[in-house]
Every structure is written in structure tokens, then in C-alpha cells.
Design a protein around this motif. Structure first.
Motif, mmCIF file in Angstrom:
data_model
loop_
_atom_site.group_PDB
_atom_site.id
_atom_site.type_symbol
_atom_site.label_atom_id
_atom_site.label_comp_id
_atom_site.label_asym_id
_atom_site.label_seq_id
_atom_site.Cartn_x
_atom_site.Cartn_y
_atom_site.Cartn_z
ATOM 1 N N ASN A 78 -0.858 12.405 -2.972
ATOM 2 C CA ASN A 78 -1.818 11.348 -3.222
ATOM 3 C C ASN A 78 -3.108 11.383 -2.263
ATOM 4 O O ASN A 78 -3.831 10.348 -2.341
ATOM 5 C CB ASN A 78 -1.192 9.937 -3.445
ATOM 6 C CG ASN A 78 -0.534 9.588 -2.115
ATOM 7 O OD1 ASN A 78 -0.608 10.197 -1.171
ATOM 8 N ND2 ASN A 78 0.111 8.315 -2.198
ATOM 9 N N ALA A 79 -2.956 12.068 -1.273
ATOM 10 C CA ALA A 79 -4.057 11.930 -0.549
ATOM 11 C C ALA A 79 -5.667 12.410 -1.002
ATOM 12 O O ALA A 79 -5.653 13.044 -1.979
ATOM 13 C CB ALA A 79 -3.927 13.107 0.914
ATOM 14 N N GLN A 80 -6.567 11.661 -0.279
ATOM 15 C CA GLN A 80 -7.943 11.972 -0.983
ATOM 16 C C GLN A 80 -8.347 13.372 -0.536
ATOM 17 O O GLN A 80 -7.978 13.894 0.667
ATOM 18 C CB GLN A 80 -8.942 10.682 -0.216
ATOM 19 C CG GLN A 80 -8.420 9.579 -0.411
ATOM 20 C CD GLN A 80 -9.235 9.005 -1.691
ATOM 21 O OE1 GLN A 80 -10.528 9.303 -1.766
ATOM 22 N NE2 GLN A 80 -9.034 7.941 -2.111
ATOM 23 N N GLU A 124 0.635 7.665 2.387
ATOM 24 C CA GLU A 124 -0.574 8.637 2.062
ATOM 25 C C GLU A 124 0.389 10.010 2.328
ATOM 26 O O GLU A 124 0.922 9.948 3.254
ATOM 27 C CB GLU A 124 -1.580 8.764 2.927
ATOM 28 C CG GLU A 124 -2.558 9.813 2.540
ATOM 29 C CD GLU A 124 -3.727 9.771 3.280
ATOM 30 O OE1 GLU A 124 -4.425 10.922 3.721
ATOM 31 O OE2 GLU A 124 -4.426 8.759 3.618
ATOM 32 N N THR A 125 0.321 10.603 1.396
ATOM 33 C CA THR A 125 1.236 12.098 1.169
ATOM 34 C C THR A 125 0.175 13.019 0.973
ATOM 35 O O THR A 125 -0.881 12.801 0.417
ATOM 36 C CB THR A 125 2.457 11.926 0.260
ATOM 37 O OG1 THR A 125 1.921 11.934 -0.830
ATOM 38 C CG2 THR A 125 3.417 10.801 0.730
ATOM 39 N N LYS A 159 0.631 -1.067 -0.067
ATOM 40 C CA LYS A 159 -0.047 -0.138 0.049
ATOM 41 C C LYS A 159 0.848 1.137 0.011
ATOM 42 O O LYS A 159 1.756 1.468 0.859
ATOM 43 C CB LYS A 159 -0.848 0.052 1.327
ATOM 44 C CG LYS A 159 -1.793 1.097 1.403
ATOM 45 C CD LYS A 159 -2.744 1.156 2.493
ATOM 46 C CE LYS A 159 -3.605 2.337 2.445
ATOM 47 N NZ LYS A 159 -4.007 2.865 3.708
#
Length: 80
Positions: free
Chosen positions: A61-63, A57-58, A54
Motif C-alpha cells: 500500500n506504499a505510495q 505502510e507496507t 492509520k
């Protein structure tokens, strides 16, 4: 499931793990398995790919969290 086609393709920038020759590795699929082979020294092995981990998250690319918007009407008052 193989990742490559049955037609051998060279990998740009690949270095042979045996003779350390640059740009001499070709990859191909045979009987549903992926192989790499050095055309300089004849080194050959089967490649095994593990499932992708996986991605961390940064901020890139975070939602994106959407903030609810509210419509505001600006009303001009008549001059008195």
C-alpha cells in the motif's frame, strides 16, 4: 452517524457474545444509532465504532515514487 440501514440484516459468520449461537446476529440502525441483536436469545446492545487507525505502510500500500524518465533517441550511423 449510523453505519447500517434501518432494515435489519444478518451478519454471516457472527457469533452471539451471550449464547454463542452462530449466524443469529442481525444489525440495524434506529434513531441514528447502530444495534446488534441475537434472534436466538434476545441479546441486544448498541455498537460504538471508533475512528479507523492509520494503516501501517507496507510495500503493497506504499505510495509509488515516480522516477523521472528521460527520452533517449537512438541514431543509426550510416555504413562507411
Amino acid at each position: 452517524m449510523s453505519s447500517y440501514s434501518e432494515t435489519p440484516r444478518f451478519l454471516a459468520g457472527a457469533i452471539c457474545p451471550k449464547c454463542e449461537a452462530l449466524d443469529r446476529i442481525k444489525v440495524y440502525s434506529k434513531d441514528g444509532k447502530d444495534y446488534r441483536e441475537c434472534v436466538a436469545c434476545g441479546f441486544q446492545d448498541e455498537m460504538h465504532f471508533t475512528s479507523a487507525a492509520k494503516e501501517l505502510e507496507t510495500r503493497v500500500n506504499a505510495q509509488k515514487h515516480t522516477v523521472p524518465t528521460e527520452v533517449v533517441n537512438i541514431v543509426k550511423l550510416s555504413d562507411q
